[in-house]
Enzyme design. Structure first.
Site, PDB file in Angstrom:
ATOM      1  N   MET E  75       0.661  -1.193  -0.009  1.00 60.64           N
ATOM      2  CA  MET E  75      -0.077  -0.115  -0.046  1.00 60.64           C
ATOM      3  C   MET E  75       0.799   1.336   0.060  1.00 60.64           C
ATOM      4  O   MET E  75       0.186   2.411   0.092  1.00 60.64           O
ATOM      5  CB  MET E  75      -0.939   0.026   1.242  1.00 60.64           C
ATOM      6  CG  MET E  75      -1.846  -1.395   1.197  1.00 60.64           C
ATOM      7  SD  MET E  75      -2.872  -1.245  -0.499  1.00 60.64           S
ATOM      8  CE  MET E  75      -2.902  -3.157  -0.452  1.00 60.64           C
ATOM      9  N   CYS E  76       2.154   1.340  -0.283  1.00 59.76           N
ATOM     10  CA  CYS E  76       3.049   2.411  -0.137  1.00 59.76           C
ATOM     11  C   CYS E  76       2.953   3.146  -1.466  1.00 59.76           C
ATOM     12  O   CYS E  76       2.891   2.513  -2.771  1.00 59.76           O
ATOM     13  CB  CYS E  76       4.597   1.764  -0.024  1.00 59.76           C
ATOM     14  SG  CYS E  76       5.086   1.973   1.735  1.00 59.76           S
ATOM     15  N   HIS E  77       2.945   4.299  -1.486  1.00 57.92           N
ATOM     16  CA  HIS E  77       3.045   5.244  -2.574  1.00 57.92           C
ATOM     17  C   HIS E  77       4.330   5.205  -3.417  1.00 57.92           C
ATOM     18  O   HIS E  77       5.303   5.025  -2.309  1.00 57.92           O
ATOM     19  CB  HIS E  77       2.728   6.659  -2.345  1.00 57.92           C
ATOM     20  CG  HIS E  77       1.219   6.926  -1.740  1.00 57.92           C
ATOM     21  ND1 HIS E  77       0.668   6.272  -0.135  1.00 57.92           N
ATOM     22  CD2 HIS E  77       0.093   7.156  -2.219  1.00 57.92           C
ATOM     23  CE1 HIS E  77      -0.234   6.807  -0.119  1.00 57.92           C
ATOM     24  NE2 HIS E  77      -1.081   7.142  -1.343  1.00 57.92           N
ATOM     25  N   ILE E 112       8.550   4.316   5.840  1.00 62.28           N
ATOM     26  CA  ILE E 112       8.645   3.008   5.430  1.00 62.28           C
ATOM     27  C   ILE E 112      10.222   2.640   4.732  1.00 62.28           C
ATOM     28  O   ILE E 112      10.690   1.727   4.785  1.00 62.28           O
ATOM     29  CB  ILE E 112       7.565   2.445   4.508  1.00 62.28           C
ATOM     30  CG1 ILE E 112       6.212   2.731   5.341  1.00 62.28           C
ATOM     31  CG2 ILE E 112       7.591   0.868   4.286  1.00 62.28           C
ATOM     32  CD1 ILE E 112       5.960   1.899   6.535  1.00 62.28           C
ATOM     33  N   GLU E 113      10.326   3.746   3.745  1.00 63.83           N
ATOM     34  CA  GLU E 113      11.509   3.660   3.115  1.00 63.83           C
ATOM     35  C   GLU E 113      12.777   3.439   3.833  1.00 63.83           C
ATOM     36  O   GLU E 113      13.787   2.777   3.763  1.00 63.83           O
ATOM     37  CB  GLU E 113      11.736   5.002   2.249  1.00 63.83           C
ATOM     38  CG  GLU E 113      10.965   5.000   0.864  1.00 63.83           C
ATOM     39  CD  GLU E 113       9.500   5.062   1.180  1.00 63.83           C
ATOM     40  OE1 GLU E 113       8.951   5.452   2.195  1.00 63.83           O
ATOM     41  OE2 GLU E 113       8.405   5.110   0.314  1.00 63.83           O
ATOM     42  N   ASP E 127      23.286 -12.211   5.040  1.00 65.45           N
ATOM     43  CA  ASP E 127      23.598 -12.918   3.677  1.00 65.45           C
ATOM     44  C   ASP E 127      25.119 -13.194   3.571  1.00 65.45           C
ATOM     45  O   ASP E 127      25.543 -14.459   3.295  1.00 65.45           O
ATOM     46  CB  ASP E 127      22.950 -12.383   2.574  1.00 65.45           C
ATOM     47  CG  ASP E 127      23.336 -13.032   1.325  1.00 65.45           C
ATOM     48  OD1 ASP E 127      23.014 -14.481   1.258  1.00 65.45           O
ATOM     49  OD2 ASP E 127      23.718 -12.479   0.050  1.00 65.45           O
TER      50      ASP E 127
END
Lengths: 157, 157, 157, 157, 157, 157
Positions: E75-77, E112-113, E127
Site C-alpha cells: 500500500m506504499c506510494h 517505510i523507506e 547473507d
C-alpha cells in the site's frame, strides 16, 4: 469439484508447494481481442506499411511481461521460460486478435504467463492508440490450450 | 481523426514528450469481468465467509500492478500515483466484475494504470481458481471514465 | 577539481541530497556505437525492409531501460521522465550509431538515463544478432549534451 | 552466414525456443573500458585508500545488473546464474578496465549477462564521478570468451 | 485512537488517497541491529581494513532497497526520494547498528523507506556472513524520528 | 572459523560460484516479531472479524518479497522457489509473530528468502498501522531451521 489449492490452514493465501512435481515439457496458448473503431485499425494497419508499427511494440511488451509474471501475480511461481511467441491477426475491420504461446521445461505450467502476455500486448495497443480512441475494449482473453504436467492436456471449447 | 502520437521521424516508437504539460488532478476508472462456472464462483464466495479470500489477494495484486505500469507498458510514463482503490461485485451466478479507480496529480493521465490494475486483479482470480476451472474468460475490460488534463473528461458509453 | 559528492563521513556511498535543488526543465543527449561485420549490418538492414526489425526491438528496450535507471545504478535518484526518444543511423558499412534524448522537469538531471538507454539499445542489437556475429563491439558511449539545473549546459567535444 | 533467429513467421521478434537444448555448464567473460581525465582516475584511486570506494559500488551494481538481464534485454531468457565475478584494472593514467565473468548450468548462454554487468559497472563509475568529469567515454565493450552449449567455444580476437 | 486508514467500504485494502495533501520537505530516520558471534564481527571488522568490506555492500543494498519500497510494501506510494544515507556502528563486540536517513519533498512520508533500507542492510550482512554464523538475529528495527507533513514531528522514546 | 566466502582476490564482493553444487530439496523456516500498543493489536484483530484484514495483505507482501530476494540482496542467487507459506500468531496482547517457510529444489539454500519474507510481512503490518502507532518495533528476526545442501541441517537455539 476439487478444492481451491492456494490457501493454508489459517485460510490465508500461500504459494502452492510444487517441490515434488516432475519436470516436464509444457506449453500454454492464450488469446484475447481488442475492439476499436474502424478508423483506429486503419491507423494501425498503415503503420505496418509506412509508419511506426504499433504491433511491434505490443509484441515486445507481451514477451517481456511473460518474464515478469511471478512479480505481478502474487501466488505464481517464477518459471524460467524456454520460449515465447506472439501473433496478431486483424479479424475484421474493428478487432485485432492476439495469440501467445509460452513454453517451459519445469515443475509447473505457464498458463498465467501466456495470459499475461496476451493482456499486456493488448493493453500496449490501447496505450499507443488511446489518443485517438479511448473507448477500445479488451475482451475474450482466455486459455486456448495447454499441455504437460499432471493435469495433462486442456483445450478450450 | 488525429494522428498516432507515439512515433518519431524514423517511424519508431517514442515516449511522448509531456515536459510542458500542466500538473493537474487526474483520475481514471476502469472495469473488467471474469466469467466462470457457477461452482467456481461459489468457491470464491465461500472464501469470503470461512476460507481464504481470493478477492483479497486479487485486490493487492491490482494495486501493486498499478504501481508497475511504466515497467510493463513500454511507452507509459512513470507516474507517482496518489490513490488506488478496487472494488469487486458478483454480478450474477457466473461473473465477477472489478472496478478500479486510480488518482494522481501529474502531467499525464492514469488510464493505463487503471486498466492494468483491472486486468491484473482478474488474472489473479484466474490463477487462484485455475485448478478447478481452466476455462474462465476475462472480458469487457475498458475505461469507464477519466478526468483531468488537456483532453478533459471522457465517459464510456 | 571538485570532490566526489557520493560519499558520507564514513567514506561510504550515499544518494546525494537534492532536497533543496530547484525543479527545472532538463534534457540529456547521449550516443554510442556498435561495430559489426558487414554481413551483420546487411541482415539488420534487410530486416527493415522485409523481415523482422532488430532496431524496433532495440528502440523499445532503450526506452524501457531509461525508466529503470534508478533500479540499476545504485546512487541514481528515481526521476519521472517526461520524454524519451531514440534514433539509429548506419554510419557506414560496419557501424550503427544510436542517439538518445531524455527529458524531465525535476531537481536532478537525466544524463545517466540517456546513457543507459543508449547502452541497452546497443546490447539488444548484440543480443539479437549474436547468433551470427559474437565479435561485435559496443563503443564510444558518451554524453553529447545536457542542459538544465545548477551545473548548466554541457557539450561534449 | 546463418539467419537471424529471433523472428517469427510474421517477421516480428520472438524469444527463441530453447526447450529442447541440453543443460550444460556455461560461462562468459566480457570486458569494457571507461576513459576519463587523469584527475578523475586519481580521485577514484584515492578512494580505495582513504575515502569512499567508487569501484566497490560499481562492483555491486554490475553483479545485480547481471541478475536483471532478462528484464532489460527483451528477447533474453531468464537464467538462474550460478556465479558472477568482476575485476577492475587501472590500465594507465586515464582508463579503467572492467572484466566480468558469469557462470550458469542452463540451456542457453550468459554472454548478455556478462556484457550487461560490464556496461552497468562502467556506467556506475560514470554516475559517481560525473560531478567532476562529464566527458568520460565508455568504450570497447565486448565478449572476451564463452564456452558451453551447442555453439561451443568462442574467443575474441 | 484513530481508525486504520488503509481499508475501503468493502473492507479491503486500498492505497490511501493523498491527492490533496501538500508537498512538504520530509525526512525519516530509522535504526536496527544485528547480533552475531564475536568471531563474526571480527571478520567484518578485518574486512574494513584489508579484505572485502561487508558493510560497503550492505550500504548499497540499503540505498537501492529504499528506492524499491513501493514495489515491496503493497500500500506504499511511490515517492521520488531526494536523499538516502546509511551509517553503521559497532556498538560492542557482538552487535552492529545501522541508522538510515531518507529525505523527500512530497505529499507523503518516507518512514517505510527508511525502515526498509535498515532491514535490507542488515539482511545483506546476514547473507554475506551466513556461511560462518547462521544464528545471527536482526532486532530492534524501528523509526527513530520523522518530520514533515500533517502528522508533524515524531520522535521514538 | 571459516572465511567469508563472498570476496574475490581484489577483496571485492562476488556472487559465490555454485555451478558444481548438487540440486537437492531444501527448505528454510524464519521468524520475526512486531511489538505494538495493545490498542493497535486490537484494531488488527477486529479486522479479521469485520473489517479489512491487515494480515492478509502482509501475507501477500511476504510471499511476493520472497520471489524478489535476488533483486534486493546483492550477492543472492536467483532461486526458482517451489513453495512459500506464512503464518501469523498473536503471542500476547502486544506482539504478532510471523513464521515463514520457503522451499526449493536447487543448488543453494533459501534462508535469505525466508528471512526477507518475514521482514516484509512485518514491515507491511507497520505500514498499514503506522497512522495509529508509529512506535512499533520489528524484532527477533532469525532463521529457525533449514535443511538440504552440503551444510546440512541447522536449528536455532
Amino acid at each position: 469439484m476439487a478444492e481451491l489449492t492456494h490457501f493454508n490452514n489459517q485460510n490465508r493465501a500461500k504459494m502452492v508447494d510444487v517441490t515434488n512435481k516432475s519436470i516436464t515439457s509444457r506449453f500454454a496458448i492464450a488469446t484475447g481481442k481488442i475492439k476499436m473503431q474502424h478508423e483506429t485499425i486503419l491507423r494501425i494497419q498503415e503503420g505496418k506499411i509506412k509508419k511506426g508499427d504499433v504491433l511491434a511494440v505490443a509484441q515486445v511488451a507481451g514477451i517481456m511481461a511473460a518474464k515478469q509474471t511471478s512479480q505481478l501475480i502474487p501466488m505464481c511461481h517464477l518459471i524460467p521460460l524456454t520460449g515465447v511467441d506472439i501473433h496478431f491477426e486483424d479479424d475484421n475491420s474493428t478487432t485485432i486478435t492476439v495469440t501467445t504461446k509460452v513454453k517451459t521445461k519445469h515443475v509447473t505450467g505457464v498458463e498465467i504467463e501466456a495470459l499475461l502476455a496476451a493482456q499486456t500486448s493488448l493493453l500496449t495497443i490501447y496505450d499507443m492508440c488511446k489518443a485517438i480512441d479511448r473507448g477500445m475494449i479488451i475482451t475474450d482473453v482466455h486459455l486456448v490450450e495447454k499441455d504437460g504436467g499432471k493435469s495433462g492436456h486442456f483445450k478450450f471449447d
